[in-house]
Design a protein around this motif. Structure first.
Motif: not given
Ligand SMILES: *Cc1c(COP(=O)(O)O)cnc(C)c1O
Length: 362
Positions: A226-245
């Motif tokens: 169970r390991c996947g990853y997203l490559i995206a703009d840092p602004a998108v990554i920051d949003v995901l970092a804030a809401i993730r489990q």
């Protein structure tokens, strides 16, 4: 026991969902889930084993898996800030809809494609706009996608696509970025099996609305990790970092994934073998009377065959070979999806299919 009608109490958008059914039955040859069935090279297995043994379990994981992010960033020529790791690509897909979808927002998809996009969108109360592929050859309708994309929040395309196997034309991605204002996700879960240069990861630098999804479940033979990853703009990554489990990626998965990604060059011969086997399997399947097989850039083939559902059941019950039935799915009448296995597994499938199809013709 007193009964409880949980569906009356559940959040309305979530009522009626069923648990995911991988349609798995134990079989000697399992070519149903697009896993990599080749054994992991000994060197990779040993490196993973060493890193697992050295990982203490008493401490919480690094929430953002920074060591793994750095390894992935280094591979793809991006920065740590461009990478987010998830508990499988699935978690990242869900989190994208959780963050950027919602009431009044919409997602454009191009079915037949991965069903999870739509499921997660519905769970997140996001409208789903389906721009169906052409019935004749499953090609994408570029103009219709752009038109739909103009009114959408998110667009999700798969390259190579599951289950049709085709790549998205980079020119279409260019047009979607230029002519719409949507966030565009390109799901590259299978891109390691496509030709060199098929990935659009390098576009992320200049296109902040482009996001690329990758996973260790397919080419890396680590579906169970169970390991996947997203490559995206840092602004998108920051949003995901804030809401993730916070701790969804556990210490063992982080350790094993980091070791595997470090040793990625060892997997090249395995991937090359699967690509050669894919081409051989496609040629051989085409010798079955009345079979259609679509060209594929992934580790699976889509095949249309009369009586597909019955043949699939007989493969399972009489030959212990499991493939995926899509014959019930809209747009995929009489279609089976066959993961490319080892040479021996593919031969077992071919022998069984030839016997069954000739028997059914008789
Ligand atoms: C397998 C797959 C994924 C990701 O799977 P995970 O195991 O959750 O990483 C994503 N998209 C598509 C189209 C897939 O087939």
């Amino acid at each position: 026991m007193p009964s409880l009608n949980a569906n009356e109490r559940v959040r309305p958008a979530l009522a009626g969902f069923e648990p995911y059914d991988p349609a798995f039955s134990p079989c000697e040859v399992n070519l149903s889930a697009n896993e990599n069935t080749h054994p992991l090279p000994e060197s990779v297995r040993e490196a993973i084993a060493r890193s697992l043994v050295a990982t203490p379990l008493n401490r919480y994981p690094d929430p953002l898996a920074n060591e793994l992010r750095d390894e992935l960033a280094d591979w793809h020529g991006v920065k740590r800030e461009n990478v987010m790791v998830g508990n499988g690509g699935d978690e990242l897909l869900f989190n994208l809809l959780f963050s950027f979808g919602g009431p009044g927002r919409s997602l454009v998809v191009a079915p037949p494609c991965f069903e999870e996009y739509k499921n997660f969108a519905k769970m997140c109360e996001t409208e789903v706009v389906e721009v169906w592929r052409r019935e004749s050859d499953y090609s994408l309708d570029a103009d219709a996608l752009i038109e739909a994309g103009r009114h959408a929040t998110l667009i999700m395309l798969t390259s190579p696509n599951n289950p049709t196997g085709d790549l998205v034309d980079p020119e279409l991605v260019r047009r979607l970025l230029d002519q719409t204002d949507a966030l565009v996700l390109l799901d590259e879960a299978y891109v390691e099996f496509a030709e060199e240069g098929a990935s659009l990861v390098s576009w992320v630098h200049d296109n902040p609305r482009l996001m690329i999804l990758r996973t260790l479940s397919k080419a890396f033979a680590l579906a169970g990790l169970r390991c996947g990853y997203l490559i995206a703009d840092p602004a998108v990554i920051d949003v995901l970092a804030a809401i993730r489990q916070i701790y969804s990626e556990d210490v063992l998965a982080q350790a094993a994934a980091t070791a595997a990604v470090r040793m990625r060059s060892e997997l090249v011969p395995v991937v090359n073998d699967i690509v050669l086997e894919r081409e051989r399997l496609a040629r051989e399947l085409l010798t079955l009377s009345s079979a259609t097989v679509w060209p594929s850039h992934a580790n699976f083939l889509l095949m249309r065959l009369p009586h597909a559902a019955r043949i699939r059941a007989r493969l399972r019950d009489e030959y212990s070979v499991l493939v995926r039935d899509f014959s019930y799915a809209p747009g995929l009448a009489d279609c089976l999806r066959i993961s490319v296995g080892t040479r021996e597994e593919n031969d077992a499938l071919l022998t069984a299919l030839h016997a069954l199809v000739e028997g059914e013709d008789a």
